[in-house]
Design a protein around this motif. Structure first.
Motif, PDB file in Angstrom:
ATOM      1  N   GLY A  48       2.707  46.172 134.019  1.00 32.70           N
ATOM      2  CA  GLY A  48       3.816  46.049 133.072  1.00 32.70           C
ATOM      3  C   GLY A  48       4.799  47.189 133.206  1.00 32.70           C
ATOM      4  N   ILE A  49       5.079  47.859 132.092  1.00 33.80           N
ATOM      5  CA  ILE A  49       6.085  48.915 132.056  1.00 33.80           C
ATOM      6  C   ILE A  49       5.522  50.298 132.343  1.00 33.80           C
ATOM      7  CG2 ILE A  49       7.568  47.680 130.432  1.00 33.80           C
ATOM      8  CD1 ILE A  49       6.352  49.531 128.232  1.00 33.80           C
ATOM      9  N   ASN A  50       4.208  50.430 132.479  1.00 37.84           N
ATOM     10  CA  ASN A  50       3.568  51.736 132.611  1.00 37.84           C
ATOM     11  C   ASN A  50       4.019  52.457 133.879  1.00 37.84           C
ATOM     12  OD1 ASN A  50       2.021  51.376 130.234  1.00 37.84           O
ATOM     13  ND2 ASN A  50       0.606  50.093 131.382  1.00 37.84           N
ATOM     14  N   GLU A  51       4.444  53.722 133.704  1.00 34.24           N
ATOM     15  CA  GLU A  51       4.978  54.477 134.834  1.00 34.24           C
ATOM     16  C   GLU A  51       4.915  55.967 134.524  1.00 34.24           C
ATOM     17  OE1 GLU A  51       8.701  52.974 136.603  1.00 34.24           O
ATOM     18  OE2 GLU A  51       9.504  54.969 136.147  1.00 34.24           O
ATOM     19  N   VAL A  52       4.686  56.764 135.567  1.00 32.02           N
ATOM     20  CA  VAL A  52       4.709  58.220 135.462  1.00 32.02           C
ATOM     21  C   VAL A  52       5.587  58.738 136.589  1.00 32.02           C
ATOM     22  CG1 VAL A  52       3.342  60.347 135.565  1.00 32.02           C
ATOM     23  CG2 VAL A  52       2.385  58.306 134.479  1.00 32.02           C
ATOM     24  N   GLY A  53       6.410  59.743 136.290  1.00 30.08           N
ATOM     25  CA  GLY A  53       7.254  60.286 137.342  1.00 30.08           C
ATOM     26  C   GLY A  53       7.873  61.619 136.969  1.00 30.08           C
ATOM     27  N   ILE A  54       8.716  62.072 137.882  1.00 27.21           N
ATOM     28  CA  ILE A  54       9.480  63.299 137.717  1.00 27.21           C
ATOM     29  C   ILE A  54      10.942  62.891 137.629  1.00 27.21           C
ATOM     30  CG2 ILE A  54      10.124  65.510 138.766  1.00 27.21           C
ATOM     31  CD1 ILE A  54       7.171  65.461 138.176  1.00 27.21           C
ATOM     32  N   TRP A  55      11.697  63.483 136.712  1.00 23.76           N
ATOM     33  CA  TRP A  55      13.105  63.134 136.520  1.00 23.76           C
ATOM     34  C   TRP A  55      13.916  64.399 136.345  1.00 23.76           C
ATOM     35  CZ3 TRP A  55      16.424  63.146 132.009  1.00 23.76           C
ATOM     36  CH2 TRP A  55      17.531  62.303 132.077  1.00 23.76           C
ATOM     37  N   LYS A  56      15.061  64.439 137.021  1.00 22.50           N
ATOM     38  CA  LYS A  56      15.969  65.574 136.929  1.00 22.50           C
ATOM     39  C   LYS A  56      17.341  65.035 136.548  1.00 22.50           C
ATOM     40  CE  LYS A  56      17.528  69.470 139.760  1.00 22.50           C
ATOM     41  NZ  LYS A  56      17.400  70.055 141.123  1.00 22.50           N
ATOM     42  N   CYS A  57      18.013  65.707 135.615  1.00 23.46           N
ATOM     43  CA  CYS A  57      19.321  65.246 135.155  1.00 23.46           C
ATOM     44  C   CYS A  57      20.241  66.433 134.911  1.00 23.46           C
ATOM     45  CB  CYS A  57      19.177  64.421 133.886  1.00 23.46           C
ATOM     46  SG  CYS A  57      20.727  63.680 133.323  1.00 23.46           S
ATOM     47  N   ALA A  58      21.488  66.291 135.363  1.00 24.53           N
ATOM     48  CA  ALA A  58      22.506  67.315 135.153  1.00 24.53           C
ATOM     49  C   ALA A  58      22.873  67.407 133.673  1.00 24.53           C
ATOM     50  CB  ALA A  58      23.737  66.990 135.986  1.00 24.53           C
ATOM     51  N   ALA A  59      23.481  68.505 133.311  1.00 21.74           N
ATOM     52  CA  ALA A  59      23.888  68.754 131.931  1.00 21.74           C
ATOM     53  C   ALA A  59      24.968  67.782 131.475  1.00 21.74           C
ATOM     54  CB  ALA A  59      24.390  70.187 131.797  1.00 21.74           C
ATOM     55  N   GLY A  60      24.957  67.501 130.159  1.00 22.72           N
ATOM     56  CA  GLY A  60      25.970  66.658 129.553  1.00 22.72           C
ATOM     57  C   GLY A  60      25.409  65.890 128.378  1.00 22.72           C
ATOM     58  N   PRO A  61      26.278  65.171 127.664  1.00 19.78           N
ATOM     59  CA  PRO A  61      25.851  64.378 126.511  1.00 19.78           C
ATOM     60  C   PRO A  61      25.493  62.943 126.914  1.00 19.78           C
ATOM     61  CG  PRO A  61      28.237  64.443 126.579  1.00 19.78           C
ATOM     62  CD  PRO A  61      27.748  65.272 127.743  1.00 19.78           C
ATOM     63  N   ASP A 108      21.740  66.019 124.193  1.00 19.38           N
ATOM     64  CA  ASP A 108      22.753  66.913 124.734  1.00 19.38           C
ATOM     65  C   ASP A 108      22.013  67.868 125.663  1.00 19.38           C
ATOM     66  OD1 ASP A 108      25.018  68.331 125.325  1.00 19.38           O
ATOM     67  OD2 ASP A 108      25.221  69.256 123.356  1.00 19.38           O
ATOM     68  N   ILE A 109      22.112  67.607 126.959  1.00 21.28           N
ATOM     69  CA  ILE A 109      21.413  68.423 127.953  1.00 21.28           C
ATOM     70  C   ILE A 109      22.292  69.644 128.231  1.00 21.28           C
ATOM     71  CG2 ILE A 109      20.475  68.506 130.293  1.00 21.28           C
ATOM     72  CD1 ILE A 109      19.918  65.482 130.024  1.00 21.28           C
ATOM     73  N   HIS A 110      21.788  70.817 127.887  1.00 22.91           N
ATOM     74  CA  HIS A 110      22.536  72.067 128.024  1.00 22.91           C
ATOM     75  C   HIS A 110      22.406  72.647 129.427  1.00 22.91           C
ATOM     76  CE1 HIS A 110      22.901  71.829 123.704  1.00 22.91           C
ATOM     77  NE2 HIS A 110      21.575  71.832 123.597  1.00 22.91           N
ATOM     78  N   ASP A 111      21.202  72.601 129.971  1.00 22.60           N
ATOM     79  CA  ASP A 111      20.899  73.097 131.314  1.00 22.60           C
ATOM     80  C   ASP A 111      20.151  71.981 132.022  1.00 22.60           C
ATOM     81  OD1 ASP A 111      21.736  75.809 130.579  1.00 22.60           O
ATOM     82  OD2 ASP A 111      19.850  75.906 129.472  1.00 22.60           O
TER      83      ASP A 111
END
Length: 120
Positions: A48-61, A108-111
């Motif tokens: 189904g929807i089950n998932e594990v991972g690594i995620w990186k995201c740039a700063a911003g709203p 709101d991702i600051h860093d």
């Protein structure tokens, strides 16, 4: 723990997340300002929807509506999560949080954030 589950765990063990090569996942669809670059790596996909991972995201709203449950542990970076009608909560490196199905609000991702996520 059974021998088969120990084997499955060792196949996804990562000793140095910073050296892990992430895939370009494109701009964050939930961004509400300038485009926010994302990268990631799925470490495990279950039924189904089950998932594990690594995620990186740039700063911003960004604005979120969770259609699943998600647990996160932030490895680096800092953000403020504010549920609709709720108070702002700072989440930073070393912190864990759970966003239940139906959670709506803003991040709101600051860093730049690097997190381990589990979708269930």
């Amino acid at each position: 723990m059974t021998a088969s589950s120990q084997s499955a765990l060792s196949s996804v063990r990562i000793r140095d997340v910073a050296s892990l090569e992430l895939d370009d996942w494109g701009p964050l669809p939930e961004a509400t300002g300038e485009p926010m670059a994302t990268e990631g790596k799925k470490l495990w996909t279950g039924e189904g929807i089950n998932e594990v991972g690594i995620w990186k995201c740039a700063a911003g709203p960004s604005r979120w509506t969770f259609e699943t449950n998600e647990s996160i542990t932030v490895l680096s970076g800092r953000m403020t999560a504010t549920a609709d009608g709720g108070e702002a909560v700072e989440i930073k490196a070393g912190d864990s949080a759970v966003f239940p199905k139906g959670w709506t609000g803003t991040w709101d991702i600051h860093d730049t954030i690097l997190k381990v996520y589990t979708v269930f």
